[in-house]
Motif scaffolding. Sequence first.
Motif, PDB file in Angstrom:
ATOM      1  N   MET A 137       0.832  -1.214   0.000  1.00 32.54           N
ATOM      2  CA  MET A 137       0.000   0.000   0.000  1.00 32.54           C
ATOM      3  C   MET A 137       0.861   1.257   0.000  1.00 32.54           C
ATOM      4  O   MET A 137       0.562   2.237  -0.680  1.00 32.54           O
ATOM      5  CB  MET A 137      -0.934  -0.008   1.211  1.00 32.54           C
ATOM      6  N   VAL A 138       1.955   1.232   0.778  1.00 30.63           N
ATOM      7  CA  VAL A 138       2.852   2.387   0.815  1.00 30.63           C
ATOM      8  C   VAL A 138       3.551   2.562  -0.533  1.00 30.63           C
ATOM      9  O   VAL A 138       3.677   3.687  -1.042  1.00 30.63           O
ATOM     10  CB  VAL A 138       3.887   2.226   1.948  1.00 30.63           C
ATOM     11  N   GLN A 171       2.459   1.648  -3.492  1.00 30.30           N
ATOM     12  CA  GLN A 171       1.496   2.095  -4.496  1.00 30.30           C
ATOM     13  C   GLN A 171       1.196   3.585  -4.368  1.00 30.30           C
ATOM     14  O   GLN A 171       1.094   4.302  -5.363  1.00 30.30           O
ATOM     15  CB  GLN A 171       0.202   1.290  -4.365  1.00 30.30           C
ATOM     16  N   ASP A 172       1.057   4.068  -3.096  1.00 29.87           N
ATOM     17  CA  ASP A 172       0.720   5.474  -2.870  1.00 29.87           C
ATOM     18  C   ASP A 172       1.933   6.390  -2.925  1.00 29.87           C
ATOM     19  O   ASP A 172       1.787   7.616  -3.077  1.00 29.87           O
ATOM     20  CB  ASP A 172       0.033   5.649  -1.511  1.00 29.87           C
ATOM     21  N   GLU A 197       3.705   7.026  -0.453  1.00 33.26           N
ATOM     22  CA  GLU A 197       3.837   7.569   0.905  1.00 33.26           C
ATOM     23  C   GLU A 197       2.982   6.740   1.845  1.00 33.26           C
ATOM     24  O   GLU A 197       2.162   5.926   1.409  1.00 33.26           O
ATOM     25  CB  GLU A 197       3.392   9.034   0.956  1.00 33.26           C
ATOM     26  N   SER A 214       0.007   6.474   4.264  1.00 34.88           N
ATOM     27  CA  SER A 214      -1.232   7.168   4.608  1.00 34.88           C
ATOM     28  C   SER A 214      -1.492   7.085   6.103  1.00 34.88           C
ATOM     29  O   SER A 214      -0.881   6.283   6.832  1.00 34.88           O
ATOM     30  CB  SER A 214      -2.408   6.546   3.857  1.00 34.88           C
ATOM     31  N   GLU A 246       9.282   5.733   5.326  1.00 36.22           N
ATOM     32  CA  GLU A 246       8.151   6.574   5.700  1.00 36.22           C
ATOM     33  C   GLU A 246       7.866   6.505   7.203  1.00 36.22           C
ATOM     34  O   GLU A 246       7.594   7.518   7.840  1.00 36.22           O
ATOM     35  CB  GLU A 246       6.904   6.144   4.913  1.00 36.22           C
TER      36      GLU A 246
END
Length: 458
Positions: A262-263, A265-266, A268, A270, A314
Amino acid sequence: MTDGMWDSFVAAASGMLSAHGPAVPAAVKSYAPGDYSVHFFLQLAVIILACRIVGWLGQKLLAQPQVVGEMIAGVILGPSLIGLLWPDMQLALFPKETKNVLYAGAQLGVALYMFMVGLKLRLDHFQTKARSAAAVSASGVIAPFLIAAAITPFLLKVPGLFAEGISQANATLFMGACIALTAFPMLARIINERGLADSGLGTLSLTAGAFDDAASWCVLAIVLATFGAGSGVAVLAIGGGVLYVGFLVFFGRRLLAPLGRMVEQDGEMSASVLAITLFLFCASAFFMDAIGIHGIFGGFILGVFMPRGLFVEELKKKVEPIAVVLLLPMFFTYSGLNTRMDMVNSPTLLLIALGILAASILAKFGACYAAARAMGEDNRTALGIGALMNSRGLMELIIINIGLQKGIIGPTLFSMLVLMAIVTTMMASPLFELVYGRQARASGELGAVPGKLAARNA
């Protein structure tokens, strides 16, 4: 500022705090929630200021990492210095009734810090130096317990060092665990700062340090069980810990991998991913605390199996500054509030403190050096390993705080062991540079220590 002005300031500060502090006897003083918050925010402000100032002085004057300054700052804020010079002000600032609040913040800080240490651990290092690391680790455990067996009968004869009625076996095991510890977070930081992360020496030291700490915590669980909590405590602690680690070994990476995706893909992290991560951290720390080991190992073990890459970067940006600058100093101060150097107040007690220090250095530095030499390491590398393994730092403070809290040791022995922790931690970096680092850099084996990195928080 003149002495008269300073005395006036102390009197005014103490008087201002007395509205929320121990101006009346504890038996009749009732603390409202607002009283706790007043003290907590003021305590936190003083702790942060003291730790940054003393840490800065340690870096500039003694070339010590920030964490060493924070350890010393904690002792300064306690009864050993501020409490000795201005007892009323120290008691008004840190009243007994508020120590539980500080304790909770301290445990959060140290567990979160160990979570960050686990995130940076490279598991591939543990496979390259297994044989030598096993020998160094075994020596770093066996020798301290032999030394503890030799000195504990004498320590038991000195009133107030151990709890009344404690068995010689339990006292020996506890002292052995204290001497055998290596400051694993400090060790990891030194290895990174000194450019040793990819070296055989760094790999060997980090691996051996991890095993030594695990052995010490298992011994502590046994001591807590046989000291009065029942044999079920040891079974629950060791069995539960093994099952939890086994679960993470077989399923952890797979279950936690979606967080990393998820990190990635984004681009950063969330707020939702951060919330899930912190939830898992708190649950892991709770579980390890509940089974009788300690919350810090819950944080550390979970960190080891978290996704790597952008996820770690992150999380470091979002969490590490708060953990290191705001929360961790509370742990050092809480330890300092329990440290009473004024209780080491006779030539006999001073000699005992120095004897414990000397025995600890001999058992750890000497034994790890000898084991490394026996496994074929050259003299300089073996000395470097011994210097790194001798540092005790944060881990020592954690285990002796538990010993004091559970009534295994008294305040006098606690203070002696704090002294041992500070001195052996302060020795680590300068001694390593003396016996290994300088020559290795001169020969090109290691690069120069980056100036900013060497001065960063430890």
